[in-house]
Design a protein around this motif. Structure first.
Motif, mmCIF file in Angstrom:
data_model
loop_
_atom_site.group_PDB
_atom_site.id
_atom_site.type_symbol
_atom_site.label_atom_id
_atom_site.label_comp_id
_atom_site.label_asym_id
_atom_site.label_seq_id
_atom_site.Cartn_x
_atom_site.Cartn_y
_atom_site.Cartn_z
ATOM 1 N N ARG A 338 -113.394 13.982 23.439
ATOM 2 C CA ARG A 338 -112.245 14.765 22.990
ATOM 3 C C ARG A 338 -111.160 14.820 24.062
ATOM 4 O O ARG A 338 -109.974 14.868 23.765
ATOM 5 N N ASN A 339 -111.594 14.802 25.323
ATOM 6 C CA ASN A 339 -110.602 14.871 26.399
ATOM 7 C C ASN A 339 -109.698 13.645 26.406
ATOM 8 O O ASN A 339 -108.495 13.745 26.639
ATOM 9 N N ILE A 340 -110.313 12.492 26.154
ATOM 10 C CA ILE A 340 -109.497 11.272 26.103
ATOM 11 C C ILE A 340 -108.546 11.360 24.916
ATOM 12 O O ILE A 340 -107.360 11.068 25.028
ATOM 13 N N VAL A 341 -109.089 11.829 23.793
ATOM 14 C CA VAL A 341 -108.238 11.970 22.599
ATOM 15 C C VAL A 341 -107.044 12.870 22.917
ATOM 16 O O VAL A 341 -105.894 12.530 22.645
ATOM 17 N N ARG A 342 -107.348 14.012 23.537
ATOM 18 C CA ARG A 342 -106.290 14.976 23.826
ATOM 19 C C ARG A 342 -105.231 14.356 24.745
ATOM 20 O O ARG A 342 -104.040 14.468 24.505
ATOM 21 N N ALA A 343 -105.713 13.668 25.797
ATOM 22 C CA ALA A 343 -104.784 13.068 26.754
ATOM 23 C C ALA A 343 -103.879 12.043 26.067
ATOM 24 O O ALA A 343 -102.665 12.016 26.290
ATOM 25 N N ARG A 344 -104.478 11.198 25.190
ATOM 26 C CA ARG A 344 -103.663 10.187 24.511
ATOM 27 C C ARG A 344 -102.658 10.813 23.562
ATOM 28 O O ARG A 344 -101.508 10.398 23.481
ATOM 29 N N LEU A 345 -103.130 11.817 22.830
ATOM 30 C CA LEU A 345 -102.226 12.448 21.865
ATOM 31 C C LEU A 345 -101.059 13.094 22.587
ATOM 32 O O LEU A 345 -99.922 13.063 22.120
ATOM 33 N N GLU A 346 -101.374 13.653 23.737
ATOM 34 C CA GLU A 346 -100.313 14.273 24.520
ATOM 35 C C GLU A 346 -99.313 13.205 24.948
ATOM 36 O O GLU A 346 -98.106 13.373 24.851
ATOM 37 N N LYS A 347 -99.867 12.070 25.399
ATOM 38 C CA LYS A 347 -99.024 10.989 25.905
ATOM 39 C C LYS A 347 -98.081 10.458 24.819
ATOM 40 O O LYS A 347 -96.919 10.176 25.074
ATOM 41 N N ILE A 348 -98.585 10.360 23.603
ATOM 42 C CA ILE A 348 -97.727 9.806 22.553
ATOM 43 C C ILE A 348 -96.960 10.901 21.810
ATOM 44 O O ILE A 348 -96.352 10.660 20.780
ATOM 45 N N GLY A 349 -97.039 12.139 22.346
ATOM 46 C CA GLY A 349 -96.199 13.201 21.788
ATOM 47 C C GLY A 349 -96.713 13.771 20.485
ATOM 48 O O GLY A 349 -95.979 14.443 19.771
ATOM 49 N N GLU A 350 -97.973 13.496 20.121
ATOM 50 C CA GLU A 350 -98.500 14.047 18.873
ATOM 51 C C GLU A 350 -98.774 15.532 19.012
ATOM 52 O O GLU A 350 -98.676 16.265 18.050
#
Ligand SMILES: Nc1ncnc2c1ncn2[C@@H]1O[C@H](COP(=O)(O)OP(=O)(O)OP(=O)(O)O)[C@@H](O)[C@H]1O
Ligand SMILES: [Mg+2]
Length: 354
Positions: A338-350
């Motif tokens: 989930r942490n990776i998911v969160r980091a990526r979503l943050e990065k792409i502005g989701e």
């Protein structure tokens, strides 16, 4: 009583949603009375429940009902910190304890002193931190990193998990002694599908909340929409219901939510430890969806800029939508943390859009 309003919850929480608890189903009422009996005790408490069942909400409620209710409630997600940071986050550090420790800093235990510390996803705590946590619970004092002076601590611990900790003990990921220490008082939050009497009251509650937030007139559910809600298995539990209602309000017409406005993705009702893999959704029945290879080939031919990034972003964005904005489920779907998911979503502005 089935509706509880927290007088000061709006200050406690960033979300207005956490101000009310809906407990209508007989199972939930039973649960609520157990919570009410446990809350005033000082016992450390373990809350067990699938994702989105309301673990944090219940932890806040326990705090509110206890005599610590006016003291701090500090919520920490044990999975959210890099292993090297967990210790100083929990227990604090002194200036110079490690590179980058430029000042003295109190940890979460000190921040929660006098009140309640909520350790979410306790199963994610690294084993060496579990030892230290156990010691703090036994000694009732913390020692900041880089210091020798113990600081007395008066904190009630409420921990939450969505994995079966007993299994984690058997697998060697969780210490047995800590497990028993936490297991003194346990609260099991049943998944939403096992308390169907809560579905419509919760839906009504979310309709009211979101209409108010969106500045809409109060909408209602058509009888068919109600039936659709009752028939769904709710793998993402209350959070999934809330997202479904929010989405339906944005697309419904004439303030009536029809079944077509409810975007529900059917997944098998599996426990969190079993790994949830949703059924593939094929578009029109009988027509095979285009293969991944052919989709890629088309992209190659279009000469898309930053192709790799574009594909990666699309994977995360679509998986996140498919999981109704649930990070944990997105992680399960893609089989990454989930942490990776969160980091990526943050990065792409989701995440900032939500
Ligand atoms: N009984 C309830 N009444 C009203 N709203 C609720 C209730 N339980 C949960 N909710 C709402 O559902 C959402 C999910 O709750 P919460 O964050 O507490 O779940 P969780 O079990 O901690 O989820 P996760 O495992 O994903 O962290 C929140 O928006 C919360 O306000
Ligand atoms: Mg939570």
């Amino acid at each position: 009583m089935s509706l509880i309003t927290h007088p000061n919850a709006r200050e406690l929480s960033k979300s207005v949603r956490a101000t009310v608890l809906v407990f209508k189903d007989p199972r939930s009422q039973e649960l609520l009375s157990r919570i009410e009996r446990l809350a005033p005790s000082e016992a450390n408490t373990l809350i067990i429940g699938e994702t989105g069942t309301g673990k944090e909400l219940v932890a806040r409620h326990i705090h509110h009902l206890s005599r610590r209710g006016r003291e701090p409630f500090v919520a920490v997600n044990c999975g959210a910190f890099a292993e090297t940071l967990v210790e100083s986050e929990l227990f604090g550090h002194e200036k110079g304890a490690f590179t980058g420790a430029t000042s003295n800093k109190a940890g979460w235990f000190e921040a929660a002193n006098g009140g309640t510390l909520f350790l979410d996803e306790i199963g994610d705590l690294p084993l060496n931190m579990q030892v230290k946590l156990l010691r703090v619970l036994q000694e009732r004092e913390v020692v900041r990193l880089g210091s020798r002076t113990p600081i007395p601590i008066n904190v009630r611990l409420v921990a939450a998990t969505n994995v079966n900790l007993a299994d984690a003990v058997v697998a060697g990921h969780f210490r047995e002694d800590l497990f028993y220490r936490l297991h003194v008082a346990t609260i099991r939050l049943p998944p939403l599908r096992e308390r169907p009497g809560d579905i419509l009251p919760l839906a009504e509650f979310f309709i009211e909340e979101h209409c108010r937030r969106l500045g809409y007139d109060r909408a209602s559910l058509s009888p068919d929409a109600e039936r659709k809600l009752l028939a769904h298995s709710w793998p993402g539990n209350i959070r999934e219901l809330e997202n479904a209602i929010h989405h339906a309000l944005l697309v419904c017409r004439h303030q009536v939510v029809a079944p077509g406005d409810l975007h529900l993705v059917d997944m098998r009702p599996l426990g969190p430890a079993q790994g949830q893999v949703p059924h593939a959704v094929s578009g029109v029945s009988g027509v095979a969806p285009p293969s991944l290879e052919s989709a890629l080939l088309a992209l190659f031919e279009q000469n898309v800029a930053n192709l790799y990034e574009h594909i990666e972003e699309t994977v995360f964005r679509e998986a996140y939508r498919y999981c109704h904005g649930n990070q944990l489920q997105t992680g399960r779907l893609l089989n990454i943390s989930r942490n990776i998911v969160r980091a990526r979503l943050e990065k792409i502005g989701e995440l900032t859009k939500a």
